[in-house]
Motif scaffolding. Structure first.
Motif, mmCIF file in Angstrom:
data_model
loop_
_atom_site.group_PDB
_atom_site.id
_atom_site.type_symbol
_atom_site.label_atom_id
_atom_site.label_comp_id
_atom_site.label_asym_id
_atom_site.label_seq_id
_atom_site.Cartn_x
_atom_site.Cartn_y
_atom_site.Cartn_z
ATOM 1 N N UNK A 281 3.101 5.407 9.103
ATOM 2 C CA UNK A 281 2.350 6.020 8.008
ATOM 3 C C UNK A 281 3.461 7.014 7.297
ATOM 4 N N UNK A 282 4.011 7.803 8.107
ATOM 5 C CA UNK A 282 5.028 8.874 7.641
ATOM 6 C C UNK A 282 6.212 8.226 7.159
ATOM 7 N N UNK A 283 6.450 7.052 7.897
ATOM 8 C CA UNK A 283 7.737 6.402 7.356
ATOM 9 C C UNK A 283 7.530 5.967 6.109
ATOM 10 N N UNK A 284 6.310 5.092 5.730
ATOM 11 C CA UNK A 284 6.246 4.461 4.445
ATOM 12 C C UNK A 284 5.717 5.477 3.493
ATOM 13 N N UNK A 285 5.179 6.583 3.804
ATOM 14 C CA UNK A 285 4.990 7.847 2.687
ATOM 15 C C UNK A 285 6.505 8.323 2.376
ATOM 16 N N UNK A 286 7.356 8.387 3.065
ATOM 17 C CA UNK A 286 8.658 8.559 2.306
ATOM 18 C C UNK A 286 9.417 7.827 1.516
ATOM 19 N N UNK A 310 -3.774 1.146 5.612
ATOM 20 C CA UNK A 310 -3.170 0.978 7.011
ATOM 21 C C UNK A 310 -4.721 0.530 7.817
ATOM 22 N N UNK A 311 -4.426 -0.257 8.916
ATOM 23 C CA UNK A 311 -5.461 -1.006 9.522
ATOM 24 C C UNK A 311 -6.117 -0.029 10.486
ATOM 25 N N UNK A 312 -5.543 1.041 10.900
ATOM 26 C CA UNK A 312 -5.839 2.021 11.936
ATOM 27 C C UNK A 312 -6.850 3.088 11.312
ATOM 28 N N UNK A 319 -5.257 11.513 8.327
ATOM 29 C CA UNK A 319 -4.129 11.861 7.238
ATOM 30 C C UNK A 319 -5.105 12.677 6.186
ATOM 31 N N UNK A 320 -6.398 12.770 6.287
ATOM 32 C CA UNK A 320 -7.191 13.587 5.304
ATOM 33 C C UNK A 320 -7.809 14.824 6.124
ATOM 34 N N UNK A 321 -7.409 14.883 7.333
ATOM 35 C CA UNK A 321 -7.972 16.187 8.107
ATOM 36 C C UNK A 321 -6.728 17.030 8.463
ATOM 37 N N UNK A 322 -6.727 18.271 7.614
ATOM 38 C CA UNK A 322 -5.459 18.996 8.069
ATOM 39 C C UNK A 322 -5.607 20.137 9.279
ATOM 40 N N UNK A 349 -4.717 7.218 0.931
ATOM 41 C CA UNK A 349 -4.463 6.339 2.325
ATOM 42 C C UNK A 349 -5.792 5.822 2.313
ATOM 43 N N UNK A 350 -5.913 4.570 2.477
ATOM 44 C CA UNK A 350 -7.140 3.851 2.690
ATOM 45 C C UNK A 350 -7.037 2.764 3.812
ATOM 46 N N UNK A 351 -8.350 2.310 4.431
ATOM 47 C CA UNK A 351 -8.147 1.482 5.550
ATOM 48 C C UNK A 351 -8.481 0.067 5.032
ATOM 49 N N UNK A 352 -7.699 -0.747 5.727
ATOM 50 C CA UNK A 352 -7.947 -2.234 5.202
ATOM 51 C C UNK A 352 -8.017 -2.916 6.605
ATOM 52 N N UNK A 353 -8.719 -3.984 6.413
ATOM 53 C CA UNK A 353 -8.940 -4.764 7.911
ATOM 54 C C UNK A 353 -7.731 -5.251 8.431
ATOM 55 N N UNK A 354 -7.590 -5.609 9.586
ATOM 56 C CA UNK A 354 -6.398 -6.271 10.350
ATOM 57 C C UNK A 354 -6.266 -7.668 9.666
#
Length: 389
Positions: A281-286, A310-312, A319-322, A349-354
């Motif tokens: 996730x950090x990689x795709x964010x960059x 992201x499916x996890x 990602x939303x919890x500091x 950032x949202x969740x998607x089914x696998x």
């Protein structure tokens, strides 16, 4: 070093000629040429992009012009044909230029203009690679790897003459420019350059035979009225049988078009699937941040913040919890980086089914049905394809 033909001295065979001045191939020649061309573009009112040093932009009240450089190959596009012709004339005064007209071939990439966009493929390049591998008459295969296959540094004998293996794998790496669906397979065979085995050579030939049956396939780019930036990230946790490192993949879409992708083995071992997913996730964010900066320089504004799927579920919630928990201290930098982007609403950032995860094709070998489905979602289509997707 030896004496050049026609200038041999039989009485002093240990001597060679001393080179006083090289006409070509000077170490600083490419930089000197680029600096000269850059100065000429600056004089014409261009500025260098901060996101890509090879991109030059000129924005006026009447027109916009973009120039992309690669050594001595130049792409010019803009909103005014007259401004482009004047620019070519100005550059021709300082450089020996040849106008090849509308873009149709660039750095081994064939560009076909369709009714609703562009089709990019490397048919000629792939044909040349097949001839080099002596597989031009081989039977084609449906997928670049068999489903669920794992490559290892053990299990078969080393091949004789690894130079040919390395040469072909290097050529395959360049083919991923327009064929993202082979990125995972090429990434795997690229990890055994030092001591390639017979099992690795088998996969290289498998990839080439797959390409033989899909010569006309390539990236299809279509026009769209509304811009949106969407990304997917996924990880195959501890998938490497030798060192148990994870393989991560990402896809970035601008509208319906795939503009960036990656299949890469992570540099560290993750102790949980959540950790591996968060590093991805950090990689795709960059990558999304870089695309945003490039679009900003091109004066293209997105109507809403980019969305990363992201499916996890644990990764999405984190990602939303500091608040950092003890189990996440070892990924503290990635956690802070993504959380900051989420909190200032730069990304969502949202969740998607696998089963909807597009990047599965970049993290593991799939069954034919699953592979064909995701290949279409990557917009890797035949040149015969027409219409909307």
């Amino acid at each position: 070093m030896t004496q050049p033909p026609g200038f041999e001295d039989p009485n002093a065979t240990s001597l060679v000629c001393k080179l006083n001045k090289a006409l070509y191939g000077l170490r600083k020649a490419p930089r000197a040429r680029f600096d000269k061309l850059k100065s000429a573009l600056f004089a014409c009112g261009f500025i260098c992009s901060k996101a890509d040093n090879s991109l030059f932009i000129r924005q006026t009240n009447l027109h916009t012009t973009h120039i992309l450089l690669y050594v001595d190959d130049i792409l010019i596009t803009g909103t005014s044909t007259t401004a482009i012709q004047i620019l070519i004339s100005d550059l021709h005064k300082a450089f020996a230029l040849k106008d090849l007209g509308e873009l149709n071939y660039f750095l081994g990439i064939q560009v076909e203009h369709t009714s609703n966009g562009l089709h990019l493929c490397q048919k000629k390049y792939i044909t040349d690679v097949l001839t080099k591998a002596k597989l031009q008459y081989a039977n084609s295969l449906g997928t670049p790897m068999t489903g669920g296959e794992k490559l290892s540094s053990f299990g078969s004998d080393p091949i004789q003459g690894p130079h040919h293996y390395r040469s072909l794998v290097g050529a395959l790496q360049y083919e991923t420019i327009t064929r993202p669906e082979i990125s995972y397979a090429v990434n795997r065979v690229s990890q055994f350059m030092h001591i390639p085995l017979a099992s690795h050579w088998k996969i290289v030939k498998w990839i080439l035979r797959y390409l033989k049956g899909t010569l006309d396939f390539g990236l299809h780019l279509q026009t769209c009225s509304k811009l949106s930036l969407t990304a997917f990230c996924d990880v195959d946790w501890a998938s490497d049988p030798d060192d148990r490192r994870s393989t991560s993949g990402l896809c970035v879409y601008l509208g319906p078009n795939l503009v960036s992708w990656s299949s890469k083995k992570q540099s560290t071992i993750s102790r949980s699937s959540t950790e591996a997913e968060y590093r991805s996730l950090a990689h795709v964010t960059t990558k999304v941040t870089w695309v945003q900066s490039l679009l900003f320089e091109l004066h293209l504004h997105l109507p809403r913040a980019p969305t990363i799927w992201c499916d996890n579920l644990s990764t999405v919630l984190m990602s939303a919890n500091p608040v950092l928990h003890a189990r996440t201290k070892h990924i503290e930098l990635d956690l802070y980086f993504v959380c900051e982007k989420v909190l200032n609403k730069s990304i969502v950032v949202k969740h998607t089914p696998a089963h909807d995860q597009v990047t599965d094709i970049l993290t593991k070998a799939l069954s034919p049905s699953r592979f064909f489905l995701l290949r279409d979602k990557l917009r890797v289509l035949s040149s015969q394809f027409e219409g909307e997707y």
